[in-house]
Design an enzyme around this catalytic site. Structure first.
Site, PDB file in Angstrom:
ATOM      1  N   HIS A  44     -24.901  42.386  22.582  1.00  0.00           N
ATOM      2  CA  HIS A  44     -26.148  42.340  23.351  1.00  0.00           C
ATOM      3  C   HIS A  44     -26.204  41.104  24.248  1.00  0.00           C
ATOM      4  O   HIS A  44     -25.751  40.034  23.865  1.00  0.00           O
ATOM      5  CB  HIS A  44     -27.353  42.327  22.402  1.00  0.00           C
ATOM      6  CG  HIS A  44     -27.588  43.644  21.718  1.00  0.00           C
ATOM      7  ND1 HIS A  44     -28.638  43.871  20.880  1.00  0.00           N
ATOM      8  CD2 HIS A  44     -26.895  44.810  21.775  1.00  0.00           C
ATOM      9  CE1 HIS A  44     -28.590  45.120  20.448  1.00  0.00           C
ATOM     10  NE2 HIS A  44     -27.542  45.712  20.964  1.00  0.00           N
ATOM     11  N   TYR A 172     -38.816  42.073  19.835  1.00  0.00           N
ATOM     12  CA  TYR A 172     -39.680  41.279  18.960  1.00  0.00           C
ATOM     13  C   TYR A 172     -41.091  41.411  19.515  1.00  0.00           C
ATOM     14  O   TYR A 172     -41.344  41.015  20.661  1.00  0.00           O
ATOM     15  CB  TYR A 172     -39.269  39.803  18.986  1.00  0.00           C
ATOM     16  CG  TYR A 172     -37.979  39.497  18.246  1.00  0.00           C
ATOM     17  CD1 TYR A 172     -36.735  39.730  18.823  1.00  0.00           C
ATOM     18  CD2 TYR A 172     -38.010  38.955  16.960  1.00  0.00           C
ATOM     19  CE1 TYR A 172     -35.561  39.435  18.144  1.00  0.00           C
ATOM     20  CE2 TYR A 172     -36.840  38.658  16.266  1.00  0.00           C
ATOM     21  CZ  TYR A 172     -35.623  38.904  16.867  1.00  0.00           C
ATOM     22  OH  TYR A 172     -34.468  38.608  16.186  1.00  0.00           O
ATOM     23  N   PRO A 263     -36.505  35.453   8.320  1.00  0.00           N
ATOM     24  CA  PRO A 263     -35.525  36.248   9.069  1.00  0.00           C
ATOM     25  C   PRO A 263     -35.792  36.353  10.569  1.00  0.00           C
ATOM     26  O   PRO A 263     -34.971  36.900  11.300  1.00  0.00           O
ATOM     27  CB  PRO A 263     -35.635  37.635   8.418  1.00  0.00           C
ATOM     28  CG  PRO A 263     -36.998  37.678   7.823  1.00  0.00           C
ATOM     29  CD  PRO A 263     -37.329  36.275   7.425  1.00  0.00           C
ATOM     30  N   LYS A 267     -30.982  33.920  11.329  1.00  0.00           N
ATOM     31  CA  LYS A 267     -30.045  32.810  11.117  1.00  0.00           C
ATOM     32  C   LYS A 267     -29.390  32.786   9.733  1.00  0.00           C
ATOM     33  O   LYS A 267     -28.415  32.062   9.526  1.00  0.00           O
ATOM     34  CB  LYS A 267     -30.768  31.466  11.312  1.00  0.00           C
ATOM     35  CG  LYS A 267     -31.124  31.171  12.743  1.00  0.00           C
ATOM     36  CD  LYS A 267     -29.895  30.803  13.548  1.00  0.00           C
ATOM     37  CE  LYS A 267     -30.172  30.722  15.025  1.00  0.00           C
ATOM     38  NZ  LYS A 267     -29.417  31.661  15.828  1.00  0.00           N
ATOM     39  N   TYR A 354     -31.205  30.958  19.727  1.00  0.00           N
ATOM     40  CA  TYR A 354     -30.993  32.312  19.205  1.00  0.00           C
ATOM     41  C   TYR A 354     -29.503  32.644  19.174  1.00  0.00           C
ATOM     42  O   TYR A 354     -28.986  33.170  18.186  1.00  0.00           O
ATOM     43  CB  TYR A 354     -31.749  33.324  20.073  1.00  0.00           C
ATOM     44  CG  TYR A 354     -31.872  34.684  19.431  1.00  0.00           C
ATOM     45  CD1 TYR A 354     -32.933  34.970  18.567  1.00  0.00           C
ATOM     46  CD2 TYR A 354     -30.928  35.679  19.665  1.00  0.00           C
ATOM     47  CE1 TYR A 354     -33.041  36.207  17.965  1.00  0.00           C
ATOM     48  CE2 TYR A 354     -31.026  36.922  19.068  1.00  0.00           C
ATOM     49  CZ  TYR A 354     -32.098  37.180  18.214  1.00  0.00           C
ATOM     50  OH  TYR A 354     -32.196  38.406  17.605  1.00  0.00           O
TER      51      TYR A 354
HETATM   52  C1  PHB Z   1     -31.626  43.067  11.693  1.00  0.00           C
HETATM   53  O1  PHB Z   1     -30.940  43.703  12.524  1.00  0.00           O
HETATM   54  O2  PHB Z   1     -31.760  43.450  10.519  1.00  0.00           O
HETATM   55  C2  PHB Z   1     -32.339  41.850  12.148  1.00  0.00           C
HETATM   56  C3  PHB Z   1     -32.160  41.403  13.459  1.00  0.00           C
HETATM   57  C4  PHB Z   1     -32.845  40.282  13.901  1.00  0.00           C
HETATM   58  C5  PHB Z   1     -33.678  39.606  13.034  1.00  0.00           C
HETATM   59  C6  PHB Z   1     -33.843  40.029  11.724  1.00  0.00           C
HETATM   60  C7  PHB Z   1     -33.171  41.160  11.284  1.00  0.00           C
HETATM   61  O3  PHB Z   1     -34.365  38.517  13.487  1.00  0.00           O
END
Ligand code: PHB
Length: 363
Positions: A44, A172, A263, A267, A354
């Protein structure tokens, strides 16, 4: 030698996180375990931030020259187990009654049961990679460690669904009802999360209610979340935790044994991989030329990135979740989100954290 208390099938099936930083991908390639990752991983260029129907793309690749890759943690684990066995390394599953002894001496020991008998392993070093609930961290005398901890008053309800993702990259979302995240595992499997109260019961969330709430929190005009059969659902608490130092004598902690992040910044796995990168280099130097310098620096060096990730993960969490602070707090969050769309400096700061700051010997 690796000892593991779970069965192999459990580790290879357990659904965990799924986002790999550039550093993690680079390291897996260097170790020659990146072949399937390169074939199946979804690379990505950025992430989307959504609020009140408005979507902003944070252009991670353009701003930092680095990428993130979607590849399930259990896929990484499968590849590592296969490589370890193929290279003739010792790896024992389903051991129990593990304890560590004499870690302050030059000859630490691990005792454990396996296959119905008792075993004792004499070691040069012990790497405590046994997770937050493991036995290694508590074996450091409590007067010799400091623990920093915070538990958020909410958790994430996560689902895995048989549905093509309706987005090419992660979304997000900030919403009055609380945070939501749209992520994926492949072109056919979606993973989605909803912020829920800390003591929420999973029974209160029927599949219909989950989809309806995801549609509300992720809403954007002329667009919908793709629904499909839910393969798995669960609630994860949101905790933040650091233990200092990450070493006691010849015992070295790595990953969740020493630290937990919420989460939101993706990280956790990446920090664990970074700990092991530093620790492996320190062991290699010790065996190659007797130098203890890397081992002596390990805890301080690993903790520098741990605290960077603590700050970033908590920033992302506080930016996007309903923290219970009411209307004033919501307006501040929206102002911060607006700033990310007005200022390339602000977006770059988020993007570089990130994607992960580049790996270094001292970071
Ligand atoms: C996930 O793909 O499970 C995932 C991705 C980004 C995050 C948390 C979980 O911030």
């Amino acid at each position: 030698m690796i000892i593991e208390d779970r069965p192999r099938e459990y580790l290879e099936r357990r659904v965990r996180a799924g986002l790999l930083e550039q550093n993690t991908v680079d390291l897996l390639r260097q170790l020659d375990v990146g072949e399937r990752l390169d074939r199946e991983g979804l690379v990505h260029d950025g992430i989307y931030l959504r609020r009140e129907g408005r979507t902003q793309h944070i252009e991670i690749a353009k701003l930092t020259g680095r990428h993130v890759t979607i590849y399930g943690q259990q896929e990484v684990v499968k590849d590592l187990i296969a490589a370890r066995l193929q290279r003739g390394g010792e790896l024992h599953f389903e051991v129990s009654d593990v304890s560590v002894h004499d870690v302050e001496s030059e000859r630490p020991r691990i005792s454990y049961s396996a296959g119905g008998s008792e075993h004792e392993l004499e070691c040069d070093f012990i790497a405590g990679c046994d997770g937050f609930h493991g036995i290694c961290r508590p074996s450091i005398p409590s007067n010799l460690r400091t623990e920093y901890e915070y538990t958020y008053p909410f958790g994430w309800l996560g689902i895995l669904a048989e549905a093509a993702p309706a987005t090419d990259e992660l979304i997000y979302a900030w919403h009055e009802h609380g945070f939501a995240l749209y992520t994926m595992r492949s072109s056919k499997i979606s993973r989605l999360y909803l912020q829920v109260p800390v003591d929420e019961e999973l029974e209160r969330w029927s599949d219909e209610r989950i989809w309806a709430e995801l549609q509300v929190r992720l809403a954007s005009e002329g667009w919908r979340v793709n629904e499909g059969p839910i393969l798995e659902k669960g609630i994860t608490p949101m905790r933040t935790f650091v233990c200092e130092p990450m070493r006691h004598g010849r015992l070295f902690l790595a990953g969740d044994a020493a630290h937990i992040v919420p989460p939101t910044g993706a990280k956790g796995l990446n920090l664990a991989v970074n700990d092991v990168r530093l620790l492996a280099a320190a062991f290699a130097a010790w065996y190659r030329n007797g130098s203890a310098a890397g081992l002596d620096r390990y805890s301080d060096t690993a903790l520098r990135r741990v605290w960077r990730a603590q700050d970033f993960s908590n920033y992302m969490t506080q930016l996007l979740h309903d923290l219970g602070g009411g209307a004033y707090e919501s307006r501040l969050q929206l102002a911060r989100l607006e700033y990310l769309s007005l200022s390339e400096a602000a977006a770059t700061s988020l993007a570089e954290n990130y994607a992960g700051l580049p790996a270094r010997d001292d970071f």
